[in-house]
Design an enzyme around this catalytic site. Structure first.
Site, PDB file in Angstrom:
ATOM      1  N   LYS A 120       0.794  -1.129  -0.102  1.00  0.00           N
ATOM      2  CA  LYS A 120       0.098   0.099   0.134  1.00  0.00           C
ATOM      3  C   LYS A 120       1.034   1.421   0.136  1.00  0.00           C
ATOM      4  O   LYS A 120       0.768   2.143  -0.580  1.00  0.00           O
ATOM      5  CB  LYS A 120      -0.739  -0.210   1.217  1.00  0.00           C
ATOM      6  CG  LYS A 120      -2.055   0.995   1.094  1.00  0.00           C
ATOM      7  CD  LYS A 120      -2.630   1.303   2.803  1.00  0.00           C
ATOM      8  CE  LYS A 120      -1.854   2.189   3.353  1.00  0.00           C
ATOM      9  NZ  LYS A 120      -2.550   2.549   4.684  1.00  0.00           N
ATOM     10  N   ASP A 138      -6.353   1.218   0.697  1.00  0.00           N
ATOM     11  CA  ASP A 138      -6.444   1.113   2.184  1.00  0.00           C
ATOM     12  C   ASP A 138      -7.972   0.680   2.671  1.00  0.00           C
ATOM     13  O   ASP A 138      -8.855   0.235   1.835  1.00  0.00           O
ATOM     14  CB  ASP A 138      -6.161   2.327   2.595  1.00  0.00           C
ATOM     15  CG  ASP A 138      -7.307   3.609   2.231  1.00  0.00           C
ATOM     16  OD1 ASP A 138      -8.155   3.116   1.509  1.00  0.00           O
ATOM     17  OD2 ASP A 138      -7.289   4.746   2.826  1.00  0.00           O
TER      18      ASP A 138
END
Ligand code: SF4
Length: 210
Positions: A120, A138
């Site tokens: 991420k 996310d």
């Protein structure tokens, strides 16, 4: 959600916010990397409060390394998991200097090899700093992707890959920001604000609360 609806979904988000941006404060690629690393399980507001002082003292890998782990901790005590994050940030700075001449690498594998930097964070840096059309998933994007029918998936990687297939090229650079902001302020976790949602007519979620 059909392809035509996906196009309309992003056209609507873009019309409302033509130039979306990260809500994290930073003034260099290094500060962006550090801020994202510190933001795991913390709000952007809390990270910005801590990094205001931290980046003033240590705006580069060299100066951050010079603070030492305890020096970094002093600045980020208000953020969750601060001890682990301080260790990771310190070691990341050492590796940036040792392996990359003090620069943040524009390379997924090299980014993910840094402590505290996962897929991420690497996606955020590649997208925001280097303009690559990656989409970091996310908690907000995972929820929006599934709830709306835009990019259903059981894992963040499933959702990321579905988004990369479905988001039209014209919207891919900024899709990450539009989806995060939509999830944070409209399509909220406990009670989505469907009555105020500009893309409600395109969204599969039923029943929609008022
Ligand atoms: S209509 Fe509701 S569930 Fe669908 S995107 Fe909007 S806020 Fe989210």
């Amino acid at each position: 959600m059909t392809d035509t609806q996906v196009e309309a979904f992003f056209a609507t988000l873009r019309a409302a916010n033509p130039q979306p941006a990260s809500e994290l404060s930073y003034s260099s690629v290094f500060e962006l990397l550090a801020a994202v690393l510190l933001s795991a399980q913390a709000t952007d507001v809390s990270v910005n409060k801590a990094t205001a002082g931290l980046f003033a003292r240590a705006p580069s890998p060299q100066t951050m390394l010079g603070l030492g782990v305890e020096g970094i901790e002093q600045h980020i005590r208000t953020i969750g998991l601060f001890r682990t994050k301080a260790r990771n940030l310190h070691e990341t700075c050492r590796l940036l200097i040792e392996r990359h001449g003090g620069q943040v690498p524009r390379d997924r594998a090299a980014l993910e090899a840094l402590p505290g930097v996962g897929r991420k964070t690497a996606n955020v840096v590649l997208n925001v700093a280097f303009g690559e059309p990656t989409i970091a998933v996310d908690t907000h994007i995972f929820r929006v992707g599934n709830r709306t029918g835009l990019a259903p998936g059981r894992t963040p990687l499933d959702v990321e890959q579905a988004l990369l297939r479905r988001v039209p090229a014209a919207y891919r650079d900024d899709a990450h920001h539009w989806l995060i902001l939509h999830g944070r302020y409209v399509c909220q976790a406990r009670k989505p604000l469907c009555g105020q949602c500009q893309v409600a007519a395109l969204c599969d979620f039923e029943p929609k609360p008022e």
